[in-house]
Design an enzyme around this catalytic site. Structure first.
Site, mmCIF file in Angstrom:
data_model
loop_
_atom_site.group_PDB
_atom_site.id
_atom_site.type_symbol
_atom_site.label_atom_id
_atom_site.label_comp_id
_atom_site.label_asym_id
_atom_site.label_seq_id
_atom_site.Cartn_x
_atom_site.Cartn_y
_atom_site.Cartn_z
ATOM 1 C CG HIS A 268 6.733 68.558 58.054
ATOM 2 N ND1 HIS A 268 5.610 68.432 57.272
ATOM 3 C CD2 HIS A 268 7.366 67.368 58.027
ATOM 4 C CE1 HIS A 268 5.569 67.202 56.797
ATOM 5 N NE2 HIS A 268 6.620 66.535 57.237
ATOM 6 C CG ASP A 325 14.095 63.828 58.949
ATOM 7 O OD1 ASP A 325 13.822 62.629 59.097
ATOM 8 O OD2 ASP A 325 13.773 64.476 57.942
#
Ligand code: ACO
Length: 388
Positions: A268, A325
């Site tokens: 991320h 996710d």
């Protein structure tokens, strides 16, 4: 990267890393402590105690509703769930072999043709547009999925929440309350996350003075990329490709350790620690584990083994941990949702965040227009076509 142009020192922020483009009161991401707040409210608490509808109200109004306000808000959502016949027509016409995010982009764009009041719109208009769009999203996602399989779309049910409608309109089944709660929690966790790529895309379009729907279409376009929202679809594809926990180590060596591919659902831009949203998914998966059937258990165990192998690899040295996710893909699989709808569900939820930022940004608008530093050739002579 710092480079020099004549006397001027130029800084290039590739990917706009660490660049602030605006002030905002919507979302605080404390990426070191692993905390997220929506309008000052701890997301850990919202995920456990609130509902997606209430969070939608919060993101649109900047405060939580009273009971009466919330009831009115829910009534407006219920009254907006049905699709216009023209929208259903457009849904019938989009090709069946495209990705659902691309179909969604077309359908939302068409909805703008029916609803948009053009580039002049107020915060109240944003609230109206958002309620209308989000309320219809379960019917659009479920309708597209069913039509593509040759089935009739179902009518949305006013007695069900948005999360329950999503499950019902996609699968035709009524789900256990624990499953509805799992999806509702996921919608809360996905609703907003600061100036991420899709929100920025939406805000860039808003900054030009364009209409609301053009901004949302830009957001959908950005979310469709595998480095952003499409990672939940990609994560599931990875679990299915591996197929069984016994294949994980070999697969990881061949694909990830070899640097051939990136591990989807890991990494991320902001976090060098666990994504703060992950623990909520993991808790739900752990609490509901005994209900998994054999097939679900195999995929779950494959994902858990992959997680374990990745956590003991070079990735953690680089600060690459699983993002939300990775876990939402697993939750949606457990809920027996088809993978076509994973990123569209993310888009439905994130319309809340996009709309909130569009409204806030327009209150103190300045055109977003960065620069690219030119490194090409100069002073080239134009040669007429016949002489080349
Ligand atoms: N697998 C393998 N290596 C990775 C991964 C990954 N998932 N993520 C980053 N790296 C490596 C990079 O190759 C790079 O290595 P290097 O230093 O040897 O060059 C290093 O880690 C830093 O990576 P960057 O690309 O600089 O990190 P950035 O902040 O730009 O990327 C991103 C973030 C795009 C999310 C990246 O981690 C990635 O591609 N992840 C996979 C896709 C994904 O899951 N996206 C969803 C993000 S969450 C969301 O949008 C909701």
């Amino acid at each position: 990267m710092n480079i020099y142009m004549a006397e001027e020192r130029v800084s290039i922020y590739r990917g706009l890393k660490n660049v602030y483009v605006a002030e905002s009161k919507i979302c605080l991401i404390d990426h070191e402590r692993g905390k997220i707040y929506y309008y000052g409210y701890d997301l850990d608490e919202l995920a456990q105690k609130s509902s997606y509808e209430e969070v939608l109200y919060l993101l649109l109004h900047g405060r939580l509703p009273t009971r009466r306000e919330f009831q009115e808000f829910l009534d407006r959502i219920r009254g907006s769930m049905r699709l216009d016949p023209e929208v259903l027509e457009v849904m019938k016409r989009v090709p069946k072999d495209i990705d659902m995010m691309e179909a969604l982009r077309t359908v939302v764009s068409y909805m703008g043709n029916l609803r948009s009041r053009g580039p002049e719109y107020t915060r109240e208009d944003v609230v109206d547009y958002t309620i209308d769009l989000v309320a219809k999203m379960p019917s659009i996602i479920g309708g597209l999925y069913r039509m593509w399989r040759g089935e009739e779309p179902l009518e949305p049910r006013e007695d069900l929440s948005l999360a329950a409608n999503l499950l019902y309109l996609i699968t035709g089944r009524e789900y256990d309350e624990r499953d509805v709660r799992g999806l509702d929690m996921s919608l809360i966790l996905y609703a907003e996350h600061g100036m991420n790529a899709s929100t920025f895309a939406a805000v860039v379009v808003a900054s030009t003075g364009s209409d609301y729907y053009s901004s949302i279409v830009a957001g959908i376009g950005a979310l469709r990329g595998p480095l952003h929202g499409y990672a939940n679809t990609g994560a599931l594809e990875q679990f299915l490709e591996i197929g069984d926990p016994s294949n994980v180590e070999r697969w990881f060596k061949e694909n990830i350790e070899s640097r051939k591919r990136r591990l989807i659902g890991f990494g991320h831009r902001l976090y060098r620690i666990h994504d703060p949203r992950a623990k909520h998914y993991r808790r739900w998966l752990e609490e509901n584990r005994e209900r998994f059937d054999e097939e679900t258990r195999r995929v779950y165990e494959t994902a858990m083994k992959l997680y374990e192998v990745a956590m003991n690899s070079f990735l953690t040295e680089k600060g690459i941990y699983p993002n939300c996710d990775y876990w939402s893909a697993l939750l949606y699989y457990v809920l027996k949702l088809p993978k076509e709808v994973y990123t569209p569900i993310f888009a439905m939820s994130r319309i809340a965040g996009w709309s909130s930022h569009i409204a806030e940004y327009r209150e103190d608008n300045i055109l977003i227009r960065p620069k690219a530093y030119y490194i090409g050739e100069r002073d080239k002579k134009y040669v007429p076509l016949d002489e080349r």
